[in-house]
Enzyme design. Structure first.
Site, PDB file in Angstrom:
ATOM      1  CB  SER A  45      -0.512  -0.211   0.879  1.00 38.95           C
ATOM      2  OG  SER A  45      -0.526   0.363   2.289  1.00 38.95           O
ATOM      3  CG  HIS A  61      -3.288  -0.338  -2.821  1.00 41.90           C
ATOM      4  ND1 HIS A  61      -3.020   1.382  -3.133  1.00 41.90           N
ATOM      5  CD2 HIS A  61      -2.716  -1.079  -1.626  1.00 41.90           C
ATOM      6  CE1 HIS A  61      -3.612   1.352  -1.744  1.00 41.90           C
ATOM      7  NE2 HIS A  61      -3.547   0.339  -0.624  1.00 41.90           N
ATOM      8  CD  GLU A  70      -3.731   4.150  -4.975  1.00 38.87           C
ATOM      9  OE1 GLU A  70      -3.346   5.109  -5.528  1.00 38.87           O
ATOM     10  OE2 GLU A  70      -3.524   3.524  -4.543  1.00 38.87           O
ATOM     11  CG  ASN A 112      -2.762   4.361   1.332  1.00 43.70           C
ATOM     12  OD1 ASN A 112      -4.200   4.535   1.618  1.00 43.70           O
ATOM     13  ND2 ASN A 112      -2.926   2.812   1.567  1.00 43.70           N
TER      14      ASN A 112
END
Ligand code: 3HC
Length: 745
Positions: free
Chosen positions: A443, A464, A476, A514
């Protein structure tokens, strides 16, 4: 990074031009005296302005001609219509001018169709949604093919039915069901529609036109009733019953859609028609519809509609003639929470999975989690038992690499440890076939590090997923400079097969989502250290529209994640990482969030999380260590400023993500923020919301806070430039360059 940016509205304008030639309404008059009027506007026969004009013209001709006794209206290529052309709303938003909206409700549906002097039958197949269904309801009878989708999803676009749907659907279906369909935006199938009275007959697709023609002649010759939906009252019930149903719907909408004006507005309009009659309702509907179109909610939701469709267009990947390769068997390494969730998503998408673990205990645990995931879907009636059994038969647990020889893709989902990931990548490169895609579910870690030790850099890609991976819709897809276009396309295709929304992003710490949201928790912690009540912060962020506030989110995710991810960001972005001891102090005092029932909140089975006053002494200790309160006292702050002090730093980081071209286009980041972080879709995603608020205000606020409180708030160069030059954050990079050169001239 390469120049990937493209502009969402250009993309659609160009495509629209190319399609113009196919946008047409045709009419053929048969020897039976029935005129067949057909809408053609591929792919969904949207009611674009030329289509609406064409309908008026053809109906006028049909009414004029003596050889026409009746009319059948249908859509080309197996779909009736996906509704009014949503591109027109975009135009209204760009110009602020609602005169782009045609008068369809009164002029076309009431005057031309419903009050026509010859009967009109709708022959419906595939789908009739929004304005499409509203046109259908204006006809005098409706014949459908099996499993045709019928719905009024306008509220999901921030507007409401605007071609009379708020009036005719209750009159055809009954009030409760009609309100339910409009407020949930969920379609029904023609089979249910027939039971409820929306559809007059269901016939096989090959007989649809024949039967519809016959039905139209039967009406013309008085063998079947000639019904004008708007004039019906038999399904509405008494005024007091209707008011009771509307009152309940209002209460529900207040709870489920608190920030969305279209729900209450739709109920107002329905009520108007019940009290003052259908035609009064139609007139009120037009007025309220025109107000709603210009609301920020409609702007946000319509933006997200197009943005979600744009993610599947990736320059130099989806436009270079490549064909996706079949991915039939995937190996997942690691059966923890993420690995088992990913494996669940894959088997549900009919893809064989080999799950590898280091010992049989972990392996059994992983398989049990997958079984529980699948059975949970059955229990919630989201999956049939037979499908569940089929999915579970597609998983095989292994402890070594012998099954890896013929897999098409490996997804590594072990803990965030660089040497371990590098070792695994070296091993899979050795044992897998040369076409195998080598994906990691990291991540945060830079993909170049993960794949550093191997030769096949072109096959390395990030997959991801967001937890729980079998539920959350975002995938992702992280590419490096070396990842091949074929590998990206293959993973995008797998994403679609397993019903995820794949967003292709570039490689950096935290990738797009993130990374953009790393200041979210930090901003909240900074406010905590300025003496702001954490439960007030959580309440305000929930009212803004996120499912929960940042402190409750931290409790839910577990503090281990917060510590590990925090370190990654502190290393990558030391200049703007805010250090807080709060999580360490919570852990030291025996709290680990929801995992052990105690965090900022107390968690007891069967009840909602309760704010725990015992965290206050821990917060006091943390505040003593950080010591940033001006003159040692908690700051006084408004609700709005709290929300802004948490979300503006997120917009600021989004600006850096845009400047570095981590995403193809700004709208991709909007989709990713909505699907990955549950940022409210009705605010259009993080960048869109930033533009609604305005770069100037965001920049000025961040600048003020950076001088007053912390460097954490320092505005990015991109934000500063856009604010000073008056360029929207979402405009492509080239816009910034040309505007700043204009500004210099
Ligand atoms: C006044 C009226 O009350 C107001 C209205 O009618 S508002 C419109 C109400 N209708 C809707 O909300 C339906 C919106 N469309 C959808 O839900 C889905 O597109 C669909 C179920 C019709 C088809 O889904 P699917 O087959 O997966 O295709 P999908 O990729 O979504 O759409 C195909 C293309 O049609 C376009 N499209 C779909 N519906 C459209 C519409 N109503 N107007 C303009 N374009 C539309 C999409 O943008 C997409 O374009 P692209 O290929 O250039 O990206």
């Amino acid at each position: 990074m390469k120049q990937w940016a493209s502009n969402l509205s250009d993309l659609y304008t160009n495509k629209k031009l190319a399609k113009m030639a196919e946008v047409i309404v045709t009419m053929e008059v048969g020897s039976d005296g029935v005129a067949l009027i057909t809408i053609s506007n591929p792919p969904v026969n949207a009611l674009a302005l030329p289509i609406l004009a064409g309908l008026k013209e053809k109906f006028a001709e049909a009414m004029r001609r003596d050889d026409v006794k009746a009319v059948v209206l249908t859509g080309k290529n197996g779909r009736f219509s996906g509704g009014f052309d949503i591109n027109v709303f975009l135009k209204v938003h760009q110009t602020g001018d609602i005169s782009h909206l045609p008068d369809v409700s009164v002029e076309l549906v009431c005057n031309t169709l419903e009050d026509a002097k010859k009967p009109i039958v709708a022959a419906v197949q595939g789908l009739a949604l929004g304005g499409g269904l509203e046109v259908v309801m204006g006809c005098h009878a409706r014949i459908a093919a099996p499993r045709t989708q019928l719905g009024l999803p306008e509220l999901s676009l921030g507007v409401m039915p605007g071609f009379g749907g708020t009036q005719r659907l209750p009159r055809l279906l009954g009030l409760s069901k009609a309100i339910d369909m409009m407020l949930t935006s969920k379609p029904i199938l023609s089979e249910e529609g027939q039971k409820l009275g929306l559809i007059d007959a269901i016939v096989p697709p090959q007989d649809l036109l024949k039967m519809s023609r016959q039905w139209a002649l039967d009406i013309a010759e008085a063998r079947k009733p000639w019904v004008r939906s708007l004039h019906r009252t038999d399904k509405i019930g008494s005024l007091s019953e209707a008011r009771e149903i509307i009152k309940k719907a209002r209460q529900l909408a207040k709870r489920t859609a608190p920030n969305m004006p279209q729900h209450q507005a739709c109920l107002d309009v329905i009520e108007e028609g019940i009290v003052h009659g259908g035609y009064a309702g139609v007139l009120r509907e037009v007025k309220v519809f025109n107000e709603l179109v210009l609301s920020d909610t409609a702007k946000g939701l319509i933006h997200i509609f197009f943005a979600q469709r744009a993610i599947s267009k990736v320059p130099k990947v989806t436009d270079v003639g490549l064909k996706p390769r079949a991915v039939k068997k995937v190996a997942v390494i690691g059966g923890g929470l993420m690995g088992s969730g990913i494996a669940t998503a894959l088997i549900l998408g009919n893809i064989n999975v080999v799950l590898k673990e280091v010992n049989s205990e972990y392996l059994q645990k992983g398989i049990k989690t997958i079984e529980a995931n699948v059975r949970g879907l059955v229990a919630r009636k989201k999956l049939a038992q037979a499908q569940a059994e089929k999915a579970l038969s597609m998983i095989k647990g292994v402890l070594d690499y012998s099954e890896f020889r013929d897999v098409d893709m490996v997804i590594e989902a072990v803990i965030e440890n660089v040497p371990l990931k590098q070792k695994i990548f070296s091993e899979i490169e050795r044992v897998c076939s040369p076409h195998c895609i080598l994906a990691t579910n990291t991540s945060t870690i830079d993909l170049n590090l993960v794949g550093e030790k191997i030769k096949s850099q072109d096959r390395v890609i990030g997959a991801h997923f967001f937890s729980p991976a079998h539920v959350m819709p975002l995938l992702e897809i992280v590419r490096t400079e070396k990842t091949s276009a074929q590998v990206i396309l293959d993973l995008m295709t797998v994403g679609k097969i397993i019903k995820k929304a794949p967003v292709v992003v570039g490689n950096c710490t935290g990738f797009a989502v993130n990374r953009t949201f790393f200041p979210y928790t930090q901003g909240a912690q900074l406010l905590l250290h300025l003496g702001v009540d954490i439960f007030r912060i959580d309440r305000l962020i929930s009212s803004f529209g996120l499912p929960m506030g940042p402190f409750q989110l931290q409790d839910l995710a577990g503090y281990g994640v917060a510590v590990a991810v925090g370190k990654e960001f502190a290393n990558a972005f030391p200049d703007r990482t805010f250090w807080s001891p709060i999580v360490d102090l919570l852990i030291k005092s025996g709290r680990n969030g929801k995992n052990n029932g105690k965090g900022y909140y107390l968690y007891e089975k069967g009840s909602k999380p309760k704010p725990d006053p015992q965290v206050f002494p821990i917060i006091q200790e943390a505040n003593r260590q950080v010591n940033i309160m001006p003159v040692g006292k908690p700051i006084t702050i408004t609700d709005q400023e709290i929300v802004e002090m948490i979300l503006f730093p997120v917009v600021n980081e989004a600006c850096r993500v845009l400047e570095e071209e981590v995403v193809v286009r700004a709208s991709d980041l909007d989709v990713a923020s909505v699907l990955g972080m549950s940022f409210p879709s009705y605010r259009g995603g993080i960048v869109f919301w930033g533009d609604l608020v305005g770069a100037k205000h965001i920049y000025a606020s961040l600048k003020k806070w950076s001088e007053k409180y912390s460097n954490f708030y320092k505005p990015s160069r991109f934000l500063e430039e856009r604010a000073k030059n008056g360029v929207p954050l979402s405009a492509p990079l080239s816009a910034s360059a040309s505007s700043s050169s204009r500004a210099r001239l």
